[in-house]
Scaffold this active site. Structure first.
Site, PDB file in Angstrom:
ATOM      1  N   TYR A 284       0.838  -1.204   0.000  1.00  0.00           N
ATOM      2  CA  TYR A 284       0.000   0.000   0.000  1.00  0.00           C
ATOM      3  C   TYR A 284       0.871   1.251   0.000  1.00  0.00           C
ATOM      4  CZ  TYR A 284      -3.523   3.404   1.513  1.00  0.00           C
ATOM      5  OH  TYR A 284      -4.355   4.495   1.616  1.00  0.00           O
ATOM      6  N   TYR A 285       1.883   1.284   0.847  1.00  0.00           N
ATOM      7  CA  TYR A 285       2.755   2.451   0.898  1.00  0.00           C
ATOM      8  C   TYR A 285       3.833   2.407  -0.183  1.00  0.00           C
ATOM      9  CZ  TYR A 285       0.482   4.702   4.725  1.00  0.00           C
ATOM     10  OH  TYR A 285      -0.459   5.367   5.478  1.00  0.00           O
ATOM     11  N   HIS A 438       4.702   1.770   9.852  1.00  0.00           N
ATOM     12  CA  HIS A 438       3.432   1.259   9.338  1.00  0.00           C
ATOM     13  C   HIS A 438       3.309  -0.254   9.507  1.00  0.00           C
ATOM     14  CE1 HIS A 438       1.791   4.942   7.782  1.00  0.00           C
ATOM     15  NE2 HIS A 438       2.922   5.222   7.184  1.00  0.00           N
TER      16      HIS A 438
END
Length: 756
Positions: A284-285, A438
């Site tokens: 996602y990042y 994260h």
């Protein structure tokens, strides 16, 4: 008079010589005499690219269609007029969204000016930039104070950096349209102060190895490239020199800031990416960070080719695109590892950039063209033209996702992510490092997919991105109290305590270790890894195999989790399934009153809906979802119990999804080997109202050997056919020979596992 005549003769000779040299120089290719540091556009769209695009317009359908759509959108923006409001909102608020829209509009209007040679677009960009110049020099820090690094246009420096990355491209496109005085005004009052605030004024944001600082580095570097400002370029590449940070400083995600001197764009390539291209924060990042990584790299390639940026760290930036595409399911949605919002896919604009740049500057992989064709848009620049021509010429081939093992860590030595693909079944097995701030506390966790649909889910993040009504669109407190906690994942939780006690500074020091990965046999694909640090005195070894067996309708999953400990513990082993309960072979008692399963570490967010005692060697649980049937068969004993749970307890604002789970709990055990099989089988037609193959094909599941060296499992189907799977718990290299006696029968093989 004579001297005057002599002077004239000499002057004529000099002029003739200069003219002759000039004529001779015309034979030198333009590419050898152009000063690329002065030519514009030069950053992403290049002057030569403009010529090439104009020559092809009307003959490259995907490019022409993208151009027409962008033109329609920007023409509508021009018609509506310029709006540059005083900043006041969080993510999702009006001023935030307007400034965010403006950065896209500016970039696209600049491209249209170059491609269409229509002055109205340059004038529009100029006028908006002048309004930003007038506004910016009056702005204090943003009035919202939540961020650890406040911007001026936006509540966080991250979004200010987003703005400058895009706007630097617009400035490059209209650079020659502006007068010297206008450029000086913009650079003095807007661009340099903007870059200084992102970097020098905000070192806690900029001087890091993190996706946030990657955006900051790219922003400072790209405007530096346009302005030919070497100081800004160096600041972008290498960070701010001789900077001291508060040793106790933390970011807004709870992660500690960088204190070891590693900062700048090159450090952000070196540290987070493994040699295989896996990005430690997760897909996602990685998707979010790929835009600044690749767009700045493209600018460096065009303006500073001597840096050979696409060759840095053995070409890891281009490798990372292939890794990222493989971290998506059958529908192109990225697996929600760590903090990841479900539904983010390679149809995102950042992946259009990634695919186009990878094709243009990589080896022109025809598989990328098939993804670009699905994306149905290209960049309006040199790389987008290359992709459009490739599609036009019919060069595309399917992008074939196979089983893959992606290492984690700068040197590829900090665990990894294994993806096993067998027909329509995809297993995602996480044995990676912490994943920066994260990261989640979920060593040896997994998720399971069929045709892009979640069968056993990873929860992902607790956040409503850019939805102002939910926490200003930012991370919710439940991200820490639930989504990051171990019990929220499909792995073992010991004594209702998360791995590493959910302490970032501890978890970031450790990673799981690969035992083996095997995908050569298309019918038997296996990943095995060990975790020794999540709980002191406890070791977990998990082996997962996706097997295509002729005795079963579809490939099935074998899951062996071997836990050994120095002391007795309680182990919880959850299955976050989707759908409705169909049948169990154990009796359960539902609760009349819903109460939380525990008080902390994520347990406070689980309602206990029902419970049961295991009453056989094989416990079965069947459920129904998306018109398909699934069955879990797991080995149990009389000490085991089942807990039917549902997410949502202690959640008064309804921030969490109300998803179900089945938890297998074992109490007062030192060592425990959890063995399960998950089958997908049959189908249901709501039209004909007929169910096909709705029952499990497994008659018996038995552990026939479990030692320090080997674990062996018998799988017997309803027709009486038996298969044996043996995994090497150590010494599992492909060259190692093994000999095992089970029930007076010898089994010999070379490699990591045996199946027959």
């Amino acid at each position: 008079m004579k001297n005057q005549f002599s002077f004239i003769l000499i002057l004529v000779f000099v002029l003739f010589t200069i003219y002759s040299c000039k004529n001779e120089s015309t034979s030198i290719p333009d590419s050898e005499i152009i000063n690329t540091s002065q030519e514009h556009p030069k950053l992403i769209l290049t002057a030569q690219g403009v010529k090439d695009i104009r020559a092809q317009l009307g003959k490259i359908p995907i490019f022409d269609n993208t151009l027409a759509k962008v033109k329609e959108e920007i023409d509508a923006e021009i018609e509506a007029g310029i709006e540059v409001p005083i900043p006041k909102d969080y993510s999702g608020g009006y001023t935030h969204v307007r400034h965010k829209r403006n950065w896209v509009v500016l970039q696209q209007a600049g491209l249209l000016y170059q491609i269409l040679d229509d002055e109205k677009y340059a004038k529009y960009v100029k006028n908006m930039l002048m309004q930003y110049e007038a506004l910016y020099k009056t702005l204090p820090l943003h009035p919202k104070t939540r961020s650890y690094a406040r911007g001026k246009l936006f509540w966080q420096c991250l979004n200010d950096s987003n703005w400058l990355v895009y706007v630097s491209q617009a400035y490059d496109c209209i650079y020659n349209y502006l007068s010297k005085e206008e450029r000086n005004k913009l650079e003095t009052n807007l661009f340099r102060p903007f870059a200084d605030h992102i970097s020098i004024d905000s070192p806690q944001f900029y001087q890091r190895v993190h996706n946030h600082s990657t955006w900051g580095n790219a922003a400072v570097g790209m405007i530096g490239l346009v302005m030919d400002d070497q100081e800004l370029i160096d600041r972008a590449l290498y960070g701010i020199k001789d900077l001291k940070l508060d040793a106790k400083a933390k970011d807004d995600d709870g992660g500690f800031l960088n204190k070891d001197g590693k900062a700048g764009f090159l450090a952000n390539i070196e540290e987070p990416f493994s040699p295989d291209g896996y990005y430690n924060e997760g897909p996602y990042y990685q998707r979010y960070a790929m835009y600044p990584f690749l767009i700045f790299a493209e600018g460096l390639h065009n303006v500073k080719p001597e840096l050979k940026i696409f060759e840095y760290k053995e070409g890891v930036l281009l490798k990372s695109i292939n890794a990222l595409l493989n971290l998506s399911d059958a529908d192109g949605d990225f697996f929600p590892l760590n903090d990841g919002q479900k539904g983010m896919s390679y149809y995102n604009s950042a992946l259009v950039t990634a695919v186009d740049i990878s094709y243009h500057y990589g080896n022109q992989d025809p598989g990328l063209l098939s993804i670009a064709k699905e994306q149905n848009q290209v960049l309006l620049d040199d790389s987008g033209l290359a992709v459009a021509l490739g599609i036009k010429n019919g060069k595309e081939e399917p992008f074939n996702k196979k089983s893959i093992n992606l290492s984690d860590g700068p040197k590829g030595t900090q665990g990894g992510i294994a993806i096993l693909r067998n027909q329509d079944i995809e297993l995602v097995f996480k044995y990676a490092a912490q994943g920066s701030s994260h990261g989640h506390y979920d060593k040896l966790s997994y998720s399971l997919y069929e045709r892009g649909e979640e069968v056993i889910q990873d929860y992902g993040l607790a956040r409503f991105v850019n939805i102002e009504q939910k926490g200003g669109g930012n991370y919710l407190k439940e991200n820490k109290t639930w989504a990051k906690q171990t019990i929220a994942h499909n792995t073992v939780t010991q004594n209702e305590t998360s791995h590493f006690n959910a302490k970032y500074e501890v978890g970031s020091q450790h990673h799981s270790v690969l035992n083996y990965f095997s995908s050569e046999n298309k019918n038997v694909q296996v990943a095995s890894a060990k975790e020794s640090n999540a709980y002191p005195g406890t070791e977990m070894l998990r082996t997962m195999a996706v097997i295509n067996d002729e005795d079963f309708e579809k490939p099935y999953l074998i899951d062996i989790m071997k836990v050994t400990s120095d002391s007795p513990n309680q182990y919880d082993y959850p299955f976050y399934y989707f759908g409705q309960v169909l049948q169990t072979n154990f009796e359960y008692q539902t609760k009349e009153t819903l109460k939380a399963l525990g008080s902390k570490n994520g347990y406070q967010h689980l309602y206990l809906e029902a419970s049961a005692k295991a009453n056989s060697d094989n416990s079965k649980f069947s459920w129904f979802n998306n018109n398909k049937f699934y069955t879990l068969t797991t080995i149990t004993n009389s000490n085991d119990e089942f807990l039917f749970a549902r997410i949502g307890a202690n959640d008064p604002e309804f921030n969490l999804r109300r998803d179900p789970a089945l938890i297998l709990r074992t109490k007062n055990s030192k060592d425990k080997t959890f063995v399960s099989v998950i089958e997908s089988h049959g189908s249901y037609s709501p039209v004909s109202e007929s169910a096909i193959n709705s029952n499990s094909s497994i008659k018996d599941l038995e552990v026939v050997l479990d030692t320090e060296a080997y674990t062996a499992v018998h799988i017997t189907n309803i027709n009486g056919s038996t298969k044996l799977f043996i995994t090497a718990n150590k010494n599992a290299s492909t060259e190692t020979s093994h000999s095992v006696k089970i029930n007076d029968k010898n089994y010999e093989w070379s490699g990591s596992y045996y199946f027959n």
